[in-house]
Design a protein around this motif. Sequence first.
Motif: not given
Length: 363
Positions: A120-137
């Motif tokens: 579960i990722t959460l953020c209210c200061t940035g939007f990009v897809a693929p996001g930092f969730d993919v980078r975490l994986i």
Amino acid sequence: MTLAILGIGTAEPAYSIAQTEAADLANTFCLATPEQAHTLQALYRRTRIERRGSVLLEQPDGALPRQTFMAPAVSEEDLGPTTAARMERFSEEAPPLALAAARAALARSAVAAQDITHLITLCCTGFVAPGFDVRLIKGLKLSPETARTHVGFMGCHGALNAVRVASAFAGADPQARILICATELCSLHYQYGHGSEKLVANAIFADGAAALVCRAADSSPASGWRLARSGSHLFAGSEDAMSWRIGDHGFEMTLSPRVPELIASQLRPWIESWLARDGMTLSDVQSWAVHPGGPRIVSQVASGLGLPDDATFISQQVLKDCGNMSSATILFILERLMAQDAPRPCVALAFGPGLVVEAALFG
């Protein structure tokens, strides 16, 4: 079924700036006159913040940190980098900070990265897809089958929303191992100009990331922190009190001076009724994790609930040491409370646009 908290990890940018130096920067970026410069210094002192981290800082040759990316305003019409440019910077800077926090949380939890089933990722200061969730994986070598969920644009209480989502996942699958990661780069949304709300936002927000590893709690006697229940409450007549909107030159915060008054008048009746559902009163709560949206918010929570002087000490310390890192902040506070084995039950509170309060009861 309750949720067992296995480990929390936090990360800040490589460089931070003293609040006095940040006030000097504001003179450059906000086109302050000599008279306004005096007002800015007083405003920055009243925040009770001593240092804040930012991904926009660099420190050349051992000198004092300096701001990069944002250029001094050249005219009243200069509003700084576009939102597109700020989001490009977010895509570069967010993943390393998220990875640092997640690695720390995994190490403390003793859960192997390959055993994580939900992210579960959460953020209210940035939007990009693929996001930092993919980078975490990829960076953590999580399974490519890891189920991803993003909690977006919820504001400062987003981590408590994410914990509620994790609790639902754990209730549906007792074998779930869940990694939550909050990453906020508030400094990307530094606002040029003299508007009072812009100046306040510039004075308190900072960058940071925090992660939490959790799973369903078994029926054995509790030995660690567990989520017992969560709650949410929309304050009456508060829709204009706090907002977070996407502008052409960054995300723009609206923060009414009514926020502390709304908290003072409406928080206690709701908290008392919420605790009563478990047969509890305010005096049963042994520790508090209060999101420090600013010093007045913390003081109004404390006075409104009749808390002892030291009840919000950790919240005030995190604000002093780190500034307001939006959704990541409450996890910084919980990390410190857990490290000192603070007494429980503990209630965590955070506020966001609406005006909404989110609460979590930990046993």
